[in-house]
Write an enzyme that holds these catalytic residues in place. Structure first.
Site, PDB file in Angstrom:
ATOM      1  N   ARG A  14       0.484   3.221   0.384  1.00  0.00           N
ATOM      2  CA  ARG A  14       1.444   2.073   0.689  1.00  0.00           C
ATOM      3  C   ARG A  14       2.905   2.442   0.973  1.00  0.00           C
ATOM      4  O   ARG A  14       3.832   2.051   0.169  1.00  0.00           O
ATOM      5  CB  ARG A  14       1.428   1.251  -0.837  1.00  0.00           C
ATOM      6  CG  ARG A  14       0.027   0.986  -1.234  1.00  0.00           C
ATOM      7  CD  ARG A  14      -1.060   0.455  -0.422  1.00  0.00           C
ATOM      8  NE  ARG A  14      -0.836  -1.275  -0.251  1.00  0.00           N
ATOM      9  CZ  ARG A  14      -1.144  -2.074  -0.966  1.00  0.00           C
ATOM     10  NH1 ARG A  14      -2.105  -1.770  -2.018  1.00  0.00           N
ATOM     11  NH2 ARG A  14      -0.786  -3.369  -0.809  1.00  0.00           N
ATOM     12  N   GLN A  70       2.730   1.166   7.002  1.00  0.00           N
ATOM     13  CA  GLN A  70       2.694  -0.093   6.869  1.00  0.00           C
ATOM     14  C   GLN A  70       1.682  -0.866   7.840  1.00  0.00           C
ATOM     15  O   GLN A  70       0.948  -1.632   7.687  1.00  0.00           O
ATOM     16  CB  GLN A  70       4.032  -0.746   7.038  1.00  0.00           C
ATOM     17  CG  GLN A  70       4.465  -1.132   5.577  1.00  0.00           C
ATOM     18  CD  GLN A  70       5.953  -1.739   5.866  1.00  0.00           C
ATOM     19  OE1 GLN A  70       6.011  -2.877   6.747  1.00  0.00           O
ATOM     20  NE2 GLN A  70       6.865  -1.341   5.091  1.00  0.00           N
ATOM     21  N   ASP A 121      -1.702  -0.398   7.104  1.00  0.00           N
ATOM     22  CA  ASP A 121      -2.216  -0.885   5.488  1.00  0.00           C
ATOM     23  C   ASP A 121      -2.954  -2.090   5.466  1.00  0.00           C
ATOM     24  O   ASP A 121      -2.336  -3.403   5.507  1.00  0.00           O
ATOM     25  CB  ASP A 121      -0.843  -1.191   4.744  1.00  0.00           C
ATOM     26  CG  ASP A 121      -0.988  -1.537   3.204  1.00  0.00           C
ATOM     27  OD1 ASP A 121      -2.297  -1.790   3.259  1.00  0.00           O
ATOM     28  OD2 ASP A 121       0.043  -1.584   2.724  1.00  0.00           O
ATOM     29  N   SER A 128      -2.598  -4.562   2.548  1.00  0.00           N
ATOM     30  CA  SER A 128      -1.469  -5.754   2.539  1.00  0.00           C
ATOM     31  C   SER A 128      -1.838  -6.877   3.660  1.00  0.00           C
ATOM     32  O   SER A 128      -1.651  -7.727   3.443  1.00  0.00           O
ATOM     33  CB  SER A 128      -0.535  -4.876   3.134  1.00  0.00           C
ATOM     34  OG  SER A 128       0.222  -4.023   1.937  1.00  0.00           O
ATOM     35  N   TYR A 156       1.618   0.391  -7.995  1.00  0.00           N
ATOM     36  CA  TYR A 156       0.584  -0.177  -8.617  1.00  0.00           C
ATOM     37  C   TYR A 156       0.960  -0.358 -10.228  1.00  0.00           C
ATOM     38  O   TYR A 156       1.476   0.213 -10.718  1.00  0.00           O
ATOM     39  CB  TYR A 156      -0.670   0.527  -8.473  1.00  0.00           C
ATOM     40  CG  TYR A 156      -1.073   0.466  -7.117  1.00  0.00           C
ATOM     41  CD1 TYR A 156      -1.511  -0.801  -6.430  1.00  0.00           C
ATOM     42  CD2 TYR A 156      -1.307   1.647  -6.512  1.00  0.00           C
ATOM     43  CE1 TYR A 156      -2.144  -0.783  -5.100  1.00  0.00           C
ATOM     44  CE2 TYR A 156      -1.704   1.640  -5.049  1.00  0.00           C
ATOM     45  CZ  TYR A 156      -2.264   0.512  -4.504  1.00  0.00           C
ATOM     46  OH  TYR A 156      -2.816   0.356  -3.182  1.00  0.00           O
TER      47      TYR A 156
HETATM   48  P1  NAD Z   1      -2.508  -5.224  -6.434  1.00  0.00           P
HETATM   49  O1  NAD Z   1      -3.026  -6.030  -5.500  1.00  0.00           O
HETATM   50  O2  NAD Z   1      -2.830  -3.989  -6.716  1.00  0.00           O
HETATM   51  O3  NAD Z   1      -2.088  -6.061  -7.677  1.00  0.00           O
HETATM   52  C1  NAD Z   1      -1.456  -7.535  -7.589  1.00  0.00           C
HETATM   53  C2  NAD Z   1      -0.569  -7.533  -8.708  1.00  0.00           C
HETATM   54  O4  NAD Z   1      -1.106  -7.835  -9.936  1.00  0.00           O
HETATM   55  C3  NAD Z   1       0.663  -6.741  -8.807  1.00  0.00           C
HETATM   56  O5  NAD Z   1       1.871  -7.153  -8.557  1.00  0.00           O
HETATM   57  C4  NAD Z   1       0.391  -6.070 -10.250  1.00  0.00           C
HETATM   58  O6  NAD Z   1       1.597  -5.732 -11.006  1.00  0.00           O
HETATM   59  C5  NAD Z   1      -0.214  -7.340 -11.053  1.00  0.00           C
HETATM   60  N1  NAD Z   1      -0.744  -7.204 -12.188  1.00  0.00           N
HETATM   61  C6  NAD Z   1      -1.679  -6.357 -12.406  1.00  0.00           C
HETATM   62  N2  NAD Z   1      -1.979  -6.538 -13.820  1.00  0.00           N
HETATM   63  C7  NAD Z   1      -1.607  -7.700 -14.442  1.00  0.00           C
HETATM   64  C8  NAD Z   1      -1.585  -8.406 -15.452  1.00  0.00           C
HETATM   65  N3  NAD Z   1      -2.290  -7.996 -16.716  1.00  0.00           N
HETATM   66  N4  NAD Z   1      -0.803  -9.603 -15.730  1.00  0.00           N
HETATM   67  C9  NAD Z   1       0.003  -9.747 -14.442  1.00  0.00           C
HETATM   68  N5  NAD Z   1      -0.076  -9.168 -13.361  1.00  0.00           N
HETATM   69  C10 NAD Z   1      -0.476  -7.985 -13.243  1.00  0.00           C
HETATM   70  O7  NAD Z   1      -0.875  -5.160  -5.761  1.00  0.00           O
HETATM   71  P2  NAD Z   1      -0.684  -4.870  -4.183  1.00  0.00           P
HETATM   72  O8  NAD Z   1      -0.191  -6.260  -3.579  1.00  0.00           O
HETATM   73  O9  NAD Z   1      -1.728  -4.164  -3.742  1.00  0.00           O
HETATM   74  O10 NAD Z   1       0.810  -4.172  -4.158  1.00  0.00           O
HETATM   75  C11 NAD Z   1       0.806  -2.837  -5.044  1.00  0.00           C
HETATM   76  C12 NAD Z   1       2.012  -2.322  -4.816  1.00  0.00           C
HETATM   77  O11 NAD Z   1       2.207  -1.882  -3.739  1.00  0.00           O
HETATM   78  C13 NAD Z   1       3.396  -3.239  -5.161  1.00  0.00           C
HETATM   79  O12 NAD Z   1       4.090  -2.516  -5.782  1.00  0.00           O
HETATM   80  C14 NAD Z   1       3.603  -3.546  -3.676  1.00  0.00           C
HETATM   81  O13 NAD Z   1       5.220  -3.700  -3.631  1.00  0.00           O
HETATM   82  C15 NAD Z   1       3.637  -2.117  -3.086  1.00  0.00           C
HETATM   83  N6  NAD Z   1       3.217  -2.176  -1.669  1.00  0.00           N
HETATM   84  C16 NAD Z   1       4.165  -1.284  -0.951  1.00  0.00           C
HETATM   85  C17 NAD Z   1       4.087  -1.523   0.435  1.00  0.00           C
HETATM   86  C18 NAD Z   1       5.204  -0.782   1.281  1.00  0.00           C
HETATM   87  O14 NAD Z   1       6.068   0.030   1.015  1.00  0.00           O
HETATM   88  N7  NAD Z   1       4.550  -0.345   2.595  1.00  0.00           N
HETATM   89  C19 NAD Z   1       3.361  -2.283   1.052  1.00  0.00           C
HETATM   90  C20 NAD Z   1       2.292  -2.904   0.202  1.00  0.00           C
HETATM   91  C21 NAD Z   1       2.447  -3.075  -0.954  1.00  0.00           C
END
Ligand code: NAD
Length: 379
Positions: A121, A126, A129, A132, A226
């Site tokens: 990530r 990106q 990904d 996403s 994560y």
């Molecule tokens: P994900 O699908 O793994 O999880 C979705 C959300 O659920 C997360 O925000 C997580 O904190 C939340 N969560 C987990 N347990 C929880 C609970 N008990 N109660 C409430 N919320 C809870 O997340 P994602 O969308 O795949 O993103 C994962 C990370 O990757 C994030 O930090 C995101 O910003 C990052 N990301 C970065 C990039 C990049 O830099 N290119 C791209 C995509 C995602």
């Protein structure tokens, strides 16, 4: 190098490769084959793939035996792996933490695999990904579906017959899907609040014009961004405090995931019972176990008048865009790994962080440590 793109199962309306991406692969100098009827769910005729320079193949079994690279979208069943040639490469979502039997089949048959869930990530990766790209569309589609199912309007309306209050939408889990759900609900005029265990999210929620709900449970995050898995005590505290917020909401959209683990159970039957009849819960985590007690994966159910939507493929509701995004992601991954001189994929460069993270199996070995540990623990 021959790349073969497979047709997805009947229930899937997305396609793994669009004609546009097929044309881009051909332009790189690669030989592209697609299974006959691959684009049928999107009304993309075989002719559109031929026009892109791909060969349309009716005999999928023969094509699988001959292909160097096989493209899929949904994780295939283990028996599919046995129809692939030893030393060939599969690029697909593989759900490796929840499908150890599939990973074993890949290793046993000597099929190499690039696992789309394992693309890092990072800013650089990106464009590859797919988690996403699909999550963002899922967040949008879930909100539009909730707006369709709810028995009231989302925006406030002042009419001669009276004032309609805006719908209250509560988004649980503010990753990629949650952010898009918030943005969509705001655009539709709802009053939106959101909650996540990662405190860094608060600013993002506020910048979308939504309210961040503080529940006194902070989970922090891993270096990949994560969420950390909460303890049962922390989850219990979270549930106690969330009851009131759910009771006040017309729509609850849950998107909480913990990478490599089943989805946390956050919304209890008590919270569902506290919501007014006619309200709607959309559980985006249904395919990995569900955030909501009572979610039936793949189904919509009504409990005490509260509709719980547990569809397992929200991106498929916007299949045209989701296919284009996934197809672009796969193209970018191939382009990244391709040696332009030999037209072969470079899979063994330890300095290539994208490929070393994404390569799940190679020469019969399972390379991803986390997946290996999960398999050993389940054995
Ligand atoms: P994900 O699908 O793994 O999880 C979705 C959300 O659920 C997360 O925000 C997580 O904190 C939340 N969560 C987990 N347990 C929880 C609970 N008990 N109660 C409430 N919320 C809870 O997340 P994602 O969308 O795949 O993103 C994962 C990370 O990757 C994030 O930090 C995101 O910003 C990052 N990301 C970065 C990039 C990049 O830099 N290119 C791209 C995509 C995602």
């Amino acid at each position: 190098m021959v790349i073969f793109a497979c047709k997805e199962p009947e229930w899937e309306s997305r396609v793994v490769l669009t004609p546009d991406s097929a044309a881009k692969l051909v332009k790189l100098g690669l030989q592209v084959q697609v299974e006959a009827g691959i684009g049928a769910s999107l009304f993309l005729p075989d002719e559109s793939y031929r026009a892109a320079g791909a060969e349309v193949v009716a005999d999928a079994a023969a094509a699988l035996e001959g292909a160097d690279v096989v493209l899929r979208l949904n994780p295939p069943p283990p028996y599919f792996i046995r129809s692939l040639r030893r030393g060939s490469l599969l690029i697909s979502f593989l759900d490796p933490f929840l499908k150890p039997e599939l990973v074993s089949a890949l290793a046993e048959t000597g099929v190499d695999s690039l696992c789309m869930e394992l693309v890092p990530r990072s800013t650089y990766a990106q464009k590859m990904d797919a988690l996403s790209s699909q999550a963002s569309l899922a967040g949008y589609a879930a909100t539009v579906l909730a707006a369709d199912r709810i028995d009231k309007s989302l925006p406030m309306m002042s009419t001669p017959a009276g004032t309609i209050q805006p719908a209250r939408v509560f988004v649980v889990g503010v990753g990629v899907a949650g952010l898009q759900a918030i943005a969509t609900a705001k655009r539709l005029g709802a009053r939106v609040s959101a909650y996540d265990t990662r405190p860094v999210v608060e600013e993002q929620v506020k910048s979308l014009g939504a309210r961040f709900v503080k529940l006194g449970v902070q989970g922090g995050q891993t270096d990949q961004g994560y969420a950390r898995e909460l303890t049962e005590e922390e989850l219990e505290l979270q549930r106690e405090q969330m009851l009131k917020v759910c009771a006040e909401s017309d729509i609850v959209i849950t998107t909480a995931q913990v990478f490599g683990r089943p989805a946390p159970r956050i919304i209890t039957a008590k919270m569902v019972a506290a919501m007014r009849p006619g309200s709607v819960i959309v559980d985006l985590a249904a395919s990995s176990g569900g955030n909501v007690e009572g979610t039936q994966p793949g189904k919509e159910t009504v409990v005490n008048g509260v509709r719980i939507v547990g569809l397992t493929s929200f991106p498929s509701l916007v299949a045209r865009d989701a296919s284009q995004m996934y197809s672009n992601n796969v193209f970018s991954l191939i382009e990244h790994a391709l040696d332009p001189e030999t037209l072969q994929l470079r899979l063994d460069d330890p300095a290539d962080e994208v490929i070393s993270s994404t390569l799940l199996t190679r020469n019969g070995a399972v390379l991803h440590e986390g997946v290996r540990k999960t398999m050993e623990a389940n054995a």
